[in-house]
Design a protein around this motif. Structure first.
Motif, PDB file in Angstrom:
ATOM      1  N   UNK A  35       1.594   2.630 -10.596  1.00 55.81           N
ATOM      2  CA  UNK A  35       1.196   1.267 -10.229  1.00 55.81           C
ATOM      3  C   UNK A  35      -0.146   1.217  -9.506  1.00 55.81           C
ATOM      4  N   UNK A  36      -0.745   2.371  -9.267  1.00 60.46           N
ATOM      5  CA  UNK A  36      -2.043   2.400  -8.587  1.00 60.46           C
ATOM      6  C   UNK A  36      -3.128   1.961  -9.564  1.00 60.46           C
ATOM      7  N   UNK A  57       4.226  11.460  -5.080  1.00 54.22           N
ATOM      8  CA  UNK A  57       3.645  10.224  -5.587  1.00 54.22           C
ATOM      9  C   UNK A  57       3.237  10.360  -7.055  1.00 54.22           C
ATOM     10  N   UNK A  58       2.976  11.598  -7.486  1.00 53.55           N
ATOM     11  CA  UNK A  58       2.576  11.826  -8.878  1.00 53.55           C
ATOM     12  C   UNK A  58       3.759  11.747  -9.849  1.00 53.55           C
ATOM     13  N   UNK A  59       4.972  11.787  -9.307  1.00 52.75           N
ATOM     14  CA  UNK A  59       6.159  11.765 -10.155  1.00 52.75           C
ATOM     15  C   UNK A  59       6.672  10.345 -10.331  1.00 52.75           C
ATOM     16  N   UNK A  68      -9.385   8.282  -8.627  1.00 50.63           N
ATOM     17  CA  UNK A  68      -9.793   8.209 -10.024  1.00 50.63           C
ATOM     18  C   UNK A  68      -9.164   7.048 -10.771  1.00 50.63           C
ATOM     19  N   UNK A  69      -8.040   6.555 -10.260  1.00 54.39           N
ATOM     20  CA  UNK A  69      -7.395   5.380 -10.853  1.00 54.39           C
ATOM     21  C   UNK A  69      -7.890   4.076 -10.219  1.00 54.39           C
ATOM     22  N   UNK A  70      -8.866   4.193  -9.313  1.00 52.73           N
ATOM     23  CA  UNK A  70      -9.459   3.008  -8.725  1.00 52.73           C
ATOM     24  C   UNK A  70      -8.951   2.640  -7.352  1.00 52.73           C
ATOM     25  N   UNK A 116       0.835  -1.192   0.000  1.00 58.82           N
ATOM     26  CA  UNK A 116       0.000   0.000   0.000  1.00 58.82           C
ATOM     27  C   UNK A 116       0.872   1.245   0.000  1.00 58.82           C
ATOM     28  N   UNK A 117       0.249   2.381  -0.274  1.00 57.21           N
ATOM     29  CA  UNK A 117       0.896   3.686  -0.179  1.00 57.21           C
ATOM     30  C   UNK A 117       0.301   4.442   1.019  1.00 57.21           C
TER      31      UNK A 117
END
Length: 341
Positions: A248-249, A241-243, A277-279, A206-207
């Motif tokens: 992988x999310x 995390x956006x970079x 938005x990526x689930x 997990x993150x």
């Protein structure tokens, strides 16, 4: 009914430990703050490992936000392995260690002092080698901590550092917020994160996201997942995390967003919206679109609010370890005092 683990007992002791620190160590906290005010450092170096390094990261944000002094973490191997001299004639150094015994931490604190720095140690063992290596020693007053996973010593290390900062900067609002922390911790420990435990059943990665001081709390939380539950957790800034890591999310990927009541709250909400938005299955310590809300105890100050979150998390992670049939007091391959060179 089984007896509570040492970790559970020590989590319950956090409010009392903070009260004890703020009352019994008041003179030392004031003296350390005065020493920094007289020093007026151009830079501050931190020396720590593990949970203590996460405490140092928390203080880095707090010092930079409040005093405007840049803070850098020094790698202990600079002194213990490479024996490189340091130039810190205009600096101060904060060394943090629960035991005060690790040779590399002690060596780097000594090197910083030899390089001209004023050295402050925050330790649960003021008579330790680290205490002897410092100009000023603050006993964090955590009391005996038997669980391998640090809890109350992490919290009191941060509180001690914030208390020194408040006195250094003569920040009455921060001092008032610190005085109110024991009650906030009582409320935080009572927060029930059971829905998060249920969502993590069968999950092994997990993150954990945070920004500012909450990023340091995310790092501490990720370590506790690894130590007590054998779960691969990674901490990221809500921006970092956006970079790359966000790639992988996917559907069902667990994400914990540690959101404090501070200037980063809006940007964290944007990060939550992106991963949701990526689930991703997102849990957040604020009411945020796209996430399940975790209960939290607000502290009323942006520099203490993120710290209170860790008490709720500690209660959760101890429960999760037992839910998985593990002993959080005795993680495999670890011991309470880690002495590295």
């Amino acid at each position: 009914m089984t007896d509570p683990t040492f970790m559970r007992r020590e989590i319950a002791e956090i409010p009392a430990a903070v009260r004890r620190l703020l009352s019994e160590a008041d003179a030392d906290l004031a003296a350390a703050g005065e020493a920094l005010r007289e020093r007026d450092p151009a830079v501050i170096a931190t020396v720590a490992r593990g949970s203590s390094d996460h405490a140092a990261s928390y203080l880095k944000y707090a010092i930079e936000l409040t005093a405007g002094v840049p803070v850098a973490s020094l790698g202990p191997s600079i002194a213990s392995i490479y024996h490189a001299p340091l130039k810190l004639a205009r600096g101060a150094c904060i060394a943090i260690s629960q035991s005060g015994q690790s040779p590399d931490i002690v060596a780097l604190a000594g090197a910083a002092r030899a390089g001209g720095s004023t050295v402050l140690s925050l330790t649960n063992a003021p008579a330790s080698p680290l205490g002897a290596a410092a100009d000023r020693v603050v006993d964090i007053k955590a009391g005996p901590e038997r669980s391998v996973a640090a809890t109350k010593s992490f919290v009191t290390s941060v509180v001690a550092g914030l208390a020194v900062l408040a006195r250094w900067q003569q920040d009455a609002a921060l001092q008032a917020a610190l005085a109110a922390l024991p009650d906030a911790f009582e409320r935080a420990i009572a927060c029930d994160w059971t829905p998060l435990a249920e969502a993590l059943d069968g999950q092994e990665s997990l993150y954990i996201l945070g920004r500012g001081p909450a990023h340091a709390i995310a790092m501490e939380a990720a370590l506790k997942f690894k130590e007590t539950c054998g779960v691969h957790a990674e901490a990221y800034s809500g921006a970092e995390v956006m970079h790359g890591p966000v790639a992988i999310v996917r559907a069902g990927f667990p994400v914990i967003a540690l959101i404090a009541r501070d200037a980063a709250q809006a940007s964290m909400a944007e990060s939550v919206a992106r991963v949701a938005g990526q689930g991703a299955n997102v849990f957040a310590t604020a009411s945020t679109a796209g996430a399940t809300t975790l209960p939290f105890a607000a502290s009323g100050h942006p520099l203490t609010d993120p710290l209170v979150l860790i008490a709720s998390f500690y209660g959760f992670i101890e429960m999760l370890a037992r839910r998985r049939g593990l002993d959080p007091d005795a993680p495999p391959h670890l011991k309470k005092v880690t002495e590295t060179v």
